[in-house]
Design an enzyme around this catalytic site. Structure first.
Site, short mmCIF file in Angstrom:
data_model
loop_
_atom_site.label_atom_id
_atom_site.label_comp_id
_atom_site.label_asym_id
_atom_site.label_seq_id
_atom_site.Cartn_x
_atom_site.Cartn_y
_atom_site.Cartn_z
N ARG A 34 0.83 -1.21 0.00
CA ARG A 34 0.00 0.00 0.00
C ARG A 34 0.86 1.27 0.00
O ARG A 34 0.45 2.28 -0.55
CB ARG A 34 -0.95 -0.01 1.19
CG ARG A 34 -2.08 -0.99 0.96
CD ARG A 34 -3.06 -0.98 2.08
NE ARG A 34 -4.32 -1.59 1.65
CZ ARG A 34 -5.33 -1.83 2.44
NH1 ARG A 34 -5.26 -1.51 3.71
NH2 ARG A 34 -6.43 -2.37 1.97
N LEU A 45 -4.02 3.52 10.90
CA LEU A 45 -3.38 2.22 11.03
C LEU A 45 -4.21 1.42 12.03
O LEU A 45 -4.36 1.85 13.19
CB LEU A 45 -1.95 2.43 11.55
CG LEU A 45 -0.93 1.32 11.41
CD1 LEU A 45 -0.84 0.78 9.99
CD2 LEU A 45 0.44 1.84 11.82
N LYS A 50 -18.10 -16.75 2.33
CA LYS A 50 -19.56 -16.64 2.44
C LYS A 50 -20.16 -15.99 1.19
O LYS A 50 -19.69 -14.95 0.75
CB LYS A 50 -19.91 -15.76 3.64
CG LYS A 50 -19.61 -16.38 4.97
CD LYS A 50 -20.07 -15.43 6.04
CE LYS A 50 -20.00 -16.06 7.41
NZ LYS A 50 -20.38 -15.10 8.44
N LYS A 104 -20.65 -11.42 -0.42
CA LYS A 104 -20.44 -10.93 -1.78
C LYS A 104 -21.74 -10.84 -2.57
O LYS A 104 -21.72 -10.68 -3.79
CB LYS A 104 -19.44 -11.84 -2.50
CG LYS A 104 -18.10 -11.77 -1.81
CD LYS A 104 -16.96 -12.45 -2.50
CE LYS A 104 -15.72 -12.30 -1.62
NZ LYS A 104 -14.68 -13.25 -1.91
N ASN A 151 -12.11 -12.44 -7.41
CA ASN A 151 -12.29 -12.06 -6.01
C ASN A 151 -12.56 -13.31 -5.18
O ASN A 151 -13.64 -13.89 -5.26
CB ASN A 151 -13.45 -11.05 -5.87
CG ASN A 151 -13.53 -10.48 -4.47
OD1 ASN A 151 -13.32 -11.19 -3.49
ND2 ASN A 151 -13.81 -9.20 -4.38
N GLY A 209 -9.74 -7.82 -3.12
CA GLY A 209 -10.06 -8.54 -1.88
C GLY A 209 -8.80 -9.05 -1.22
O GLY A 209 -7.89 -9.54 -1.91
N GLY A 210 -8.74 -8.92 0.12
CA GLY A 210 -7.53 -9.26 0.87
C GLY A 210 -7.03 -10.67 0.63
O GLY A 210 -5.85 -10.88 0.36
N ASP A 211 -7.94 -11.68 0.67
CA ASP A 211 -7.51 -13.06 0.50
C ASP A 211 -7.02 -13.32 -0.91
O ASP A 211 -6.12 -14.13 -1.15
CB ASP A 211 -8.67 -14.02 0.79
CG ASP A 211 -8.96 -14.09 2.28
OD1 ASP A 211 -8.13 -13.59 3.05
OD2 ASP A 211 -10.03 -14.62 2.63
N GLY A 214 -12.87 -3.62 0.88
CA GLY A 214 -14.25 -3.19 1.08
C GLY A 214 -14.66 -2.13 0.07
O GLY A 214 -15.77 -2.16 -0.48
N LYS A 227 3.99 1.39 -37.28
CA LYS A 227 4.04 0.73 -38.60
C LYS A 227 4.21 -0.79 -38.40
O LYS A 227 3.62 -1.32 -37.46
CB LYS A 227 5.17 1.33 -39.43
CG LYS A 227 5.12 2.86 -39.42
CD LYS A 227 6.09 3.49 -40.33
CE LYS A 227 6.00 5.00 -40.14
NZ LYS A 227 6.74 5.74 -41.12
N ILE A 252 8.74 12.24 -43.92
CA ILE A 252 8.43 11.01 -43.19
C ILE A 252 9.55 9.99 -43.35
O ILE A 252 9.87 9.59 -44.47
CB ILE A 252 7.10 10.41 -43.69
CG1 ILE A 252 5.96 11.37 -43.33
CG2 ILE A 252 6.87 9.04 -43.08
CD1 ILE A 252 4.62 10.87 -43.72
N GLY A 272 6.68 8.40 -36.14
CA GLY A 272 6.97 7.04 -36.59
C GLY A 272 8.17 6.49 -35.84
O GLY A 272 8.06 6.02 -34.71
#
Ligand code: PEP
Length: 651
Positions: free
Chosen positions: A35, A59, A196, A200, A315, A348-350, A372, A409, A570, A631
């Site tokens: 993070r 924290l 669960k 979700k 997830n 998701g954390g897991d 979350g 190209k 060109i 180019g």
């Protein structure tokens, strides 16, 4: 509109930045700095602008008390290591000492406040507390996506007192997750696992309407199996979860979305390492057994789905992945997701823990930092921390945004494409005041799209056919590009005109077809050396534009960009002088004005022809040049990044 920090003049300002530094600590050290690293782009962007930074974070859950184990000091140590510069700390996050420390900060200095949640007023979104935080700075930037689902003083309250902007991580999260809901490349596969169904349910209901298939594993799959009448023995997922799963099954029956459940599972009597296990069909789970992983047949089926996907959202682990004995399903499917060239998003954390355990993280397009918050966002719920950043009136100057386009190209394989973006994306991170476009060979488009998902880099095609479909061997239709997720297409490049006899009338049809399909055409024009020497530049270029733009309506003109590319410049190393380029580009605008009136002010006119890092600044200093089509120099990540980062002359 949310305002990003790149939309606001920040040079030299004192900025309060809400970051998500809620990281795990052990023995007074940060054990996972993901993070902190995720906030670095915003922090370094602000430091590059000469800002002084007051960083605010929480924290853990100290619940309004000072908890010594939850002090920010270890985070400051790690941040200082990552930034390579000192990070000051304070003993509190508000109060006279903090105010003195904040006002003493000089440009380029960083101060990390003490844990916000040592004050109960933070989570209570107390107005006085929010105002004291706001008093520490002149501008507020919110980069804490992981806390955006909370209306706290540091995420919502503070926005009432300071100009408030979204940080780069916040923008990236919202862009990538937003695209899953809005416009996912299809087929869109959702891989869901975890404990669960009820945790979700909101996301599942939303995804039933958005995804093409949901592949369900983990303990939550057991609830679905039970709802379908299978005995699940001692497996987790029984009780009230079964009714929730039954509700989802009923809802799924009325959608196009396929709900894919396990056919086989790995079962054991105990959820411990080394417990004897066996693979059984889902109808053969014994009363004293529990399902702890998806079986090999199910894993293979999930992998087959994943391989066909255009977008994958993952997830939740598919089994008890923390134990080797029950990790095979999560590992196999996770590896297939990571290997996919599609847009891959994990949340998701897991899931993040599983991705890290199997070394998959770096290969995902995006790993969301907000568990979350990402769930609530994907359920379609408003996030208070995000809503608070809505533009409350301040407008950003309209103007024509520079368009810095590269045309590769017939150069670069898929592997080289990946390598290019690995170097280029970080080199242009933080550039948000100009559009960046790369047009690789058609075969590399998907790789390029996946490599740039969520970044500010757009991908375009080099050509397309005007027909919607038909017997046109080797050609690509606009809708095919659109479906892939390609927003731009170059039309009428001089090499296409020369080698494939593209003419202005066909180009007019192509421009029309591109607009009809929602693509933004970059229409090329330009004269040969003979034509220039014969004084016919304006006749040639004007004629190309009259016909090429013949089917464009006034209201859609701003969707078209025009690239003036003198053929003699060109790939020759001979660049038009800035005066020559400006002269013809300003002629182009006048010619467009003759037909489209003031709408001509909105059209971007690019110059192309031997543009390099060494001449970009002077070309972009010309008043009518709104960008470049490059180019050769776009093939080198560092050189093209320098071109993108051209330096504007002082006003
Ligand atoms: C081009 O092909 O559009 C082009 C301008 O090429 P180069 O920059 O190599 O001259």
């Amino acid at each position: 509109m949310k305002r990003s920090l790149t939309d606001y003049p920040l040079a030299g300002k004192r900025v309060l930045v809400r970051v998500d530094f809620n990281v795990p600590l052990e023995g007074g050290r940060v054990v996972d700095d993901t993070r902190i690293r995720a906030a670095l782009p915003t922090i370094t962007y602000l430091l590059d602008q000469g800002c002084a930074l007051v960083l605010a974070a929480h924290l853990g859950r100290p619940k309004g008390q000072v908890v010594d184990d939850l002090r920010m000091a270890p985070v400051a140590v790690r941040l200082a290591e990552l930034l390579g510069r000192p990070v000051k700390t304070t003993a509190d996050c508000v109060g006279p000492a903090v105010e003195a420390a904040a006002s003493a900060l000089r440009a380029g200095e960083v101060l990390l406040l003490e844990n916000l949640r040592f004050h109960a007023e933070e989570t209570a979104n107390d107005g006085v507390f929010a105002k004291r935080l706001a008093g520490l700075a002149e501008v507020y930037v919110d980069d804490a996506f992981g806390s955006a689902h909370r209306a706290h003083a540091s995420t919502e309250g503070v926005t009432h007192y300071l100009p408030s902007l979204a940080g780069l991580l916040m923008i990236r999260e919202l862009e990538i997750l937003g695209r899953l809901l809005r416009d996912p490349a299809r087929p869109f596969m959702v891989v869901l696992g975890g404990l669960k169904v009820s945790d979700k349910i909101g996301v599942i209901e939303k995804m039933l309407g958005a995804a093409d298939a949901i592949l369900v594993g983990g303990a939550m799959a057991n609830a679905f199996l039970a709802a379908k009448g299978y005995g699940i023995g001692l497996s987790k997922g029984d009780g009230d979860q079964v009714a929730v799963a039954a509700k989802v099954l009923t809802a799924a029956a009325t959608t196009r979305c396929e709900l894919v459940l396990p056919r086989d599972v790995v079962v054991a009597r105990d959820a411990v390492a080394g417990a004897p296990s066996r693979v059984v069909g889902v109808s053969s789970i014994a009363a004293d057994e529990m399902a702890l992983d998806i079986g090999p047949e199910t894993a293979a089926e999930f992998v087959r789905h994943v391989r066909t996907a255009g977008t994958i959202y993952w997830n939740g682990p598919l089994g008890l992945f923390e134990l080797d004995d029950f990790s095979a399903g999560t590992k196999a499917v996770g590896e297939a997701i990571a290997a996919s060239a599609s847009v891959t998003v994990a949340g998701g954390g897991d899931t993040v823990a599983a991705a890290r355990r199997f070394g998959l993280e770096a290969r995902m397009t995006h790993v969301s930092t907000g568990g979350g918050a990402s769930m609530e966002f994907l359920e379609g719920r408003a996030l208070p921390g995000v809503d608070a950043l809505m533009d409350r009136g301040g407008t950003v100057a309209a103007g024509r945004r520079p368009l810095m386009a590269g045309n590769w190209k017939m150069y670069k394989t898929r592997v080289e494409t990946k390598g290019f973006f690995a170097d280029f994306a970080p080199a242009v991170a933080g550039v948000h005041d100009r559009d960046i476009l790369i047009c690789p060979p058609a075969i590399d488009l998907e790789t390029a799209l996946a490599a740039t998902a969520g970044s500010a880099i757009a991908i375009g095609a080099q050509t397309m056919h005007f027909a919607a479909e038909g017997a046109f061997t080797g050609e690509i239709a606009a809708q095919m590009l659109r479906e892939l997720g390609v927003p731009y297409v170059i039309l009428g490049h001089s090499e296409r005109r020369q080698y494939y006899a593209e003419n202005d009338a066909d180009l007019a049809r192509k421009v029309r077809a591109a607009l009809d399909a929602g693509l933004r055409p970059v229409l090329c024009c330009g004269e040969t050396l003979e034509e220039r020497e014969a004084g016919r530049t304006e006749a040639k270029v004007g004629g190309q534009l009259d016909v090429g733009l013949g089917e464009v309506g006034v209201a859609e003109l701003a969707l078209v960009a025009i690239a003036y590319e003198p053929i003699w410049a060109i790939g020759t190393g001979v660049t038009a002088t800035p005066d020559q380029a400006q002269e013809t580009v300003s002629f182009v605008r006048l010619r467009v004005r003759e037909r489209f009136g003031d709408a001509a002010d909105g059209v971007r006119i690019l110059y192309g022809g031997s543009v390099k890092a060494g001449n970009i600044d002077v070309l972009m200093a010309q008043p009518d040049i709104d960008g470049v089509l490059v180019g050769g120099s776009s093939l080198d990540a560092q050189e093209f990044a320098r071109i993108v980062r051209f330096v504007e002359p002082p006003a």
